[in-house]
Design a protein around this motif. Sequence first.
Motif, PDB file in Angstrom:
ATOM      1  N   GLY A 118      -9.917   6.997   0.520  1.00 37.48           N
ATOM      2  CA  GLY A 118      -9.665   5.787   1.306  1.00 37.48           C
ATOM      3  C   GLY A 118      -8.339   5.128   1.027  1.00 37.48           C
ATOM      4  O   GLY A 118      -7.680   4.637   1.945  1.00 37.48           O
ATOM      5  N   HIS A 119      -7.904   5.117  -0.237  1.00 36.18           N
ATOM      6  CA  HIS A 119      -6.611   4.483  -0.444  1.00 36.18           C
ATOM      7  C   HIS A 119      -5.453   5.328   0.096  1.00 36.18           C
ATOM      8  O   HIS A 119      -4.623   4.800   0.844  1.00 36.18           O
ATOM      9  CB  HIS A 119      -6.346   4.038  -1.875  1.00 36.18           C
ATOM     10  N   PRO A 120      -5.381   6.614  -0.235  1.00 34.76           N
ATOM     11  CA  PRO A 120      -4.329   7.414   0.421  1.00 34.76           C
ATOM     12  C   PRO A 120      -4.374   7.277   1.945  1.00 34.76           C
ATOM     13  O   PRO A 120      -3.347   7.304   2.617  1.00 34.76           O
ATOM     14  CB  PRO A 120      -4.643   8.840  -0.032  1.00 34.76           C
ATOM     15  N   SER A 124      -9.380   2.617  -7.229  1.00 36.36           N
ATOM     16  CA  SER A 124     -10.480   1.741  -7.650  1.00 36.36           C
ATOM     17  C   SER A 124     -10.188   0.257  -7.454  1.00 36.36           C
ATOM     18  O   SER A 124     -11.036  -0.577  -7.763  1.00 36.36           O
ATOM     19  CB  SER A 124     -10.835   2.006  -9.108  1.00 36.36           C
ATOM     20  N   HIS A 125      -8.971  -0.087  -6.951  1.00 36.85           N
ATOM     21  CA  HIS A 125      -8.747  -1.512  -6.679  1.00 36.85           C
ATOM     22  C   HIS A 125      -9.637  -2.007  -5.541  1.00 36.85           C
ATOM     23  O   HIS A 125      -9.738  -3.200  -5.321  1.00 36.85           O
ATOM     24  CB  HIS A 125      -7.263  -1.824  -6.422  1.00 36.85           C
ATOM     25  N   HIS A 126     -10.302  -1.076  -4.852  1.00 33.49           N
ATOM     26  CA  HIS A 126     -11.272  -1.505  -3.850  1.00 33.49           C
ATOM     27  C   HIS A 126     -12.610  -1.838  -4.492  1.00 33.49           C
ATOM     28  O   HIS A 126     -13.531  -2.252  -3.807  1.00 33.49           O
ATOM     29  CB  HIS A 126     -11.456  -0.397  -2.811  1.00 33.49           C
ATOM     30  N   MET A 127     -12.725  -1.613  -5.800  1.00 31.97           N
ATOM     31  CA  MET A 127     -14.029  -1.702  -6.463  1.00 31.97           C
ATOM     32  C   MET A 127     -14.011  -2.636  -7.655  1.00 31.97           C
ATOM     33  O   MET A 127     -14.891  -2.566  -8.504  1.00 31.97           O
ATOM     34  CB  MET A 127     -14.443  -0.303  -6.937  1.00 31.97           C
TER      35      MET A 127
HETATM   36 CU    CU Z   1      -6.269   0.615  -1.518  1.00 36.72          CU
END
Ligand code: CU
Lengths: 623, 257, 118
Positions: A257-259, A306-309
């Motif tokens: 998701g981040h890429p 993991s900054h989404h978590m």
């Molecule tokens: Cu991100």
Amino acid sequence: MATTAVPVPHSGEQSWWQTIWSWVTTVDHKKIGIMYIITAIVFFISGGLEALIIRMQLARPENNLISPQLYNELFTMHGTTMVFLAVMPLNVGLGNYLVPLMIGANDMAYPRLNALSYWLFLFGGFFLTSSYALGGAPDAGWFAYAPLSANGGVLPKRNAMDFWVLGINLLGIASILGSINFIVTVLNLRAPGMKFNRMPLFVWLQLVTSFLVVFAFPSVTVATILLYFDRNFGTAFFLPEKGGDPMLWQHLFWFFGHPEVYIMILPPFGIVSEIYPVFSRKPIFGYAFIAYSGVAIAFLGFTVWSHHMFAVGMGPWANAAFSATSLLIAVPTGVKIFNWIATLWGGSLNFKTPLLFAIGFLFLFVIGGISGVMLALPPLDYQVTDSYFVVAHFHYVLFGGAIFALFAGFYYWWPKMFGHMLSERLGTWQFWLMFIGMNLTFMPMHYLGMIGMPRRVWTYERGLGFDFWNLVQTIGAFMIAASIAIFIWNVIVSWRSGEAANDDPWDGHTLEWGTTSPPPAHNFDRIPIIRSRRPVWDLKYGGRQEFTEPRDTKAAGSADEDDTPHSIHLPPPSFYPIIVAFGLTVAAYGLLYIHSGGVWGIVIGLSIASTGIAGLASEAARD
Amino acid sequence: MAQAVAHDHGEHGAPGGHGPTGHPPTSLGLNNRKLGLWTFISSEALFFTALVATYLVMKPRNLALGGPRPEDFLGITLTAILAFILLMSSLTMVLAHHAAEHNDQRGIRLWLGATILLGLMFLGGQVYEFNKLWSEHFVTVTITEPDGKIVREGIAEHHLDAELAELQEHHPGATITQSAPKAVTWTTSLFGSTFFVLTGFHGTHVAIGVVWLTVVLIMALRGAISSRNSLTVEMAGLYWHFVDLVWVAIFTLIYLI
Amino acid sequence: MAEQRSHQAELAHMPQGHAAPSTRTYINIFVVLFVITAIEVLAAYMTDIGLPLWSEIVTLILLSVLKGVLVVMFYMHLRFDSRWFTALFAAGFGIAVFMVIVFLLLWAYKRSSGGLVV
Ligand SMILES: [Cu+2]
């Protein structure tokens, strides 16, 4: 050996079904690019309509316009549509059209695979959208957090999330195949003298994006396969009550998701990097910095997921580490922004629509970038996670960033693609309406998030301080809708009576401006030998003018060191790509109804696909 | 990154047999298809990585929940034989490619046939292993210490009696209860889920490789493979070696550790 | 141009182009791979003779990396082929190793901090 002379279709001499057939079987990167763009605009509008219904529901407190269930379906499909069916394919469409032109190639490296990617995208989008008619759309959010998604959504026994799982995989196959195609094209089909450090930045960033797709998508493929097994075969990868671990879903998803965020935003970076220098009549400032910071972003992009978590309880060390990498990635992004500003600085700016949108991009993307840096700090993230602040952030990045840049790109390259200009007057109207509407819609979301309005709620109570700004946002959303309507109107009007475009209406410098508008099927009769980053300026303003031989003659003579004569080699149209895509889609429907006879769908679908693959292989063996 | 582009042609000029067929030389002097295949292979590597990572992070969780211990069920002997078969098939594969480059028609057919046969043997071994696992059972033992602490252990049924006696000794005063025996399938434990999915996808890749090689073999039997298009063999070979490579990782990370 | 043509003609006569290995080499590599696999199987019993677990894990991983490198370099010809293929594969492999290590660290940390144990 198929050096087939491809007849250039003259629409006047063709019956309507011949025209359709020529598009269905086309392997021309320009036609495929246009099909990508048109299809993606249709999905963009459908995603926009979903957003409008959401905004209507939220216009006033305690509203009852739609049911909570439909609301869940709408925001899930809005996100999924915009990410996978609008922004990504718009990027791919522009890339498809432009990358071969910009590097001086006749086509993509694998023209038939290119067509297959497009048809898989079209059918995958159709597959996802068909869920509305077949029992309800996916409803667990675009990142489909397990166990909600694994249990079948809010209502049990719906196969809505299976649509999501299988649709993502159809689109994922399309994206991976498309990206392999881009990588080989850029690495292998450059014109003589087109060294890496002479490639247009748009090509650079498409190349980087393709690598991101190739390396990031497998993770979500695995995640969705495991989710499919959980949902249909009784495994328990993500089901905590049976011992599974929902965190695994989050990590596998966000590793992709981040890429994915960069997959969506790097090609728009490339678009504006082409537009700023042309419209400020200056070379780009810091070419190498923009190119290499793109590579840096790609690698760093795999270290921040993991900054989404932050809020799920990974613990302070994990949060700190991912916070640090996330802050670090702001550096190469900032490098780009300063380069763009420096390009504009002191230039003689030509405020045409492409530049308006590109400057709008810069302004809005910086806002989204700054709120992104804020969200990279776990203490702040704890406060605003899952609130409208996050919604504001990513809409500034993806709407203010990607969509504004894409419109800049449409206005810039439209004359090249269709041979006529889009109206400047309507374009200016569209820009200002979209710019104001965009800020009215998303700016208040920062504030609403700060004061505690959670995202993904169907409605809110009166008197919490949310009422006024939500109404403002809904008005803003309709302004955006109006601006899109102006764009469509602009397309129609210019189609009928637009000012004809010459081959080089903006005084461009990249290779696509060195051919006709629109270009012939084989793109170029003769390719200049590339001596700099601005080959067309070299031609116009007296750099050295040397050409390879006309491409339809066989290699002979002139022993220039860089000289690599090509004969025109265009593969004939093929019907097999659409067959393969169709077969795989049938198989996906089979997997969807696996417990009620779907096995036959899988068998039939895979048989069709195999037949198509065999056909493709035999065609490939012939050329 | 930024080296001269156009000078390389003579250097690597399409040794995959495309020079004579009239394809234009490429910027890097590399064959398009081979470049695409290598890109695809690195993408596939990440696919298996995600599956392996899933297996590894779930392993301790499986044990803590009283799932079966992998070492009770995964026999090293059978896997070592399977690893040997795949390594052997990599050798025959590379010999087939070598034969193709030297236009040795007999060699091409012989070694391709051998590779396919070894691939089928591997698949047979995997079917045998899956079948065997599916029919074995484990028991989840729950040990409740006098202080209320709970520990779970998954014990293979064939070890049960011996292990139970030992557990009683190590946990004096604890109550020990046991679940009904459960088969080792992909739904009864995290070990089963992660193991079967990982090795199942690897097996699928082997099967696809066998189909691909069979197509190439049929072409060879018709005399359609020669040193001019040895790339056809090389491509199938690269994919095949990659599948072997994945097994090298699986063998170590899943079976031996 | 003429130079290029003659080069291609040369390639047609010498199909491997580069110093590709001989059958002998391939068989030697196989023998080495076989021996390493045998050592691996033995190494799997290191803990049984009282050696620490980490030593077994390190030994096994090093041996399997060695095997992988041999397969990639010789059977997949990376040693004799363009550096581009090596770079492509290395980029994917690097991200892969990074992913596995970070996943293991994250879950180990989770267990050690007792937050979301099991
Ligand atoms: Cu991100």
